[in-house]
Design a protein around this motif. Structure first.
Motif, PDB file in Angstrom:
ATOM      1  N   THR A  21      27.194 -27.657   3.480  1.00 30.14           N
ATOM      2  CA  THR A  21      27.823 -28.440   3.093  1.00 30.14           C
ATOM      3  C   THR A  21      29.170 -28.474   3.462  1.00 30.14           C
ATOM      4  O   THR A  21      29.867 -27.223   3.721  1.00 30.14           O
ATOM      5  N   GLN A  27      35.759 -35.804   1.841  1.00 33.09           N
ATOM      6  CA  GLN A  27      34.691 -35.869   0.400  1.00 33.09           C
ATOM      7  C   GLN A  27      35.876 -35.724  -1.090  1.00 33.09           C
ATOM      8  O   GLN A  27      34.675 -36.083  -1.233  1.00 33.09           O
ATOM      9  N   GLU A  31      34.451 -38.228  -3.331  1.00 30.47           N
ATOM     10  CA  GLU A  31      33.578 -38.118  -4.655  1.00 30.47           C
ATOM     11  C   GLU A  31      34.097 -38.687  -5.790  1.00 30.47           C
ATOM     12  O   GLU A  31      34.004 -38.465  -6.921  1.00 30.47           O
ATOM     13  N   GLU A 186      39.367 -29.135  -3.223  1.00 29.19           N
ATOM     14  CA  GLU A 186      39.368 -30.319  -2.363  1.00 29.19           C
ATOM     15  C   GLU A 186      39.916 -30.581  -3.890  1.00 29.19           C
ATOM     16  O   GLU A 186      41.030 -31.905  -3.096  1.00 29.19           O
TER      17      GLU A 186
END
Length: 256
Positions: A21, A27, A31, A186
């Motif tokens: 991951t 990312q 997402e 994130e």
């Protein structure tokens, strides 16, 4: 025995999956969806336009500051204002001040009612100076806007990212620290992006404003000297220092 082996294999698979991951800005964008991409694009546009304004304004200011040193010295070394104007670069800031001063001097005689020539010249030079200052200040309002709003734009992206991460965690029912820390970390990238855009814009705005103030002060002094020259018929002029190379022959001649 077999149960232990199965548990060990499952733990190994989980650790391998966790190792695979990857968390990062890409990312987060993948997402986050359309909203996150839109916010990132807005911050990118803000940053690009801000840097463009800062570089172009720096070039303009450097040009005017160079004219205030060399061109002004050559202007006042001329015998009169018109000859000095020819030594200034066309379409330059100081050439515009001189042209507007000469135009105001010529237009004063066309008034039907009596108007003080000093007042007319002062207002004409002030209008010309204000126009130059306004041109130099173009775009600085955008820098101020970017500096004050981009952190909030980045914070909006963070809030949306954290909301999406929490919704996914609630849907899957997996609420361990690994599942929470990664998506939340994130989402915080957007706040960092907002600060990266804001800090150069604020610093550039303050620096360019300070340089514009310096230019305005030099133009104001030049306008005062020009006003005195035009109103006195060339009898009141600032003293221009002679070049160092020109003083040596004069000293040698005096000794001879």
């Amino acid at each position: 025995m077999f149960d232990v082996l199965i548990l060990q294999e499952a733990a190994a698979d989980a650790s391998t999956a966790a190792a695979k991951t990857v968390f990062g800005p890409m990312q987060m964008l993948e997402e986050g969806g359309v909203v996150t991409w839109t916010i990132a694009a807005i911050l990118a546009i803000m940053s690009i336009v801000s840097w463009y304004i800062m570089l172009t304004k720096l070039f303009e200011q450097q040009k005017v500051l160079g004219q205030s040193k060399d061109a002004v010295k050559s202007f006042w070394s001329a015998p009169n204002v018109r000859d000095g104007a020819n030594k200034l670069e066309k379409n330059s800031a100081f050439r515009q001040l001189v042209d507007d001063g000469l135009r105001a001097d010529a237009e004063h005689g066309h008034f039907t009612d009596q108007l003080d020539s000093h007042e007319w010249m002062h207002s004409s030079l002030r209008r010309s100076q204000d126009a130059i200052n306004a041109k130099l200040g173009t775009g600085l309002a955008f820098l101020a806007t970017v500096g004050s709003t981009s952190p909030f734009v980045g914070l909006l992206g963070t809030v949306i990212g954290i909301t999406g991460a929490l919704v996914k965690i609630a849907a899957t029912g997996n609420a361990d620290i690994a599942s929470i820390a990664g998506p939340v970390g994130e989402a915080l990238y957007m706040t960092a992006f907002g600060l990266i855009v804001a800090v150069p814009a604020v610093m550039g705005y303050n620096w360019l404003q300070r340089r514009n103030k310096l230019i305005a002060e030099r133009m104001s002094r030049f306008c005062d000297d020009l006003h005195g020259d035009l109103m006195s018929g060339g009898k009141i002029r600032p003293q221009v220092k002679a070049p160092a190379g020109a003083a040596k022959p004069a000293a040698a001649t005096a000794k001879a």
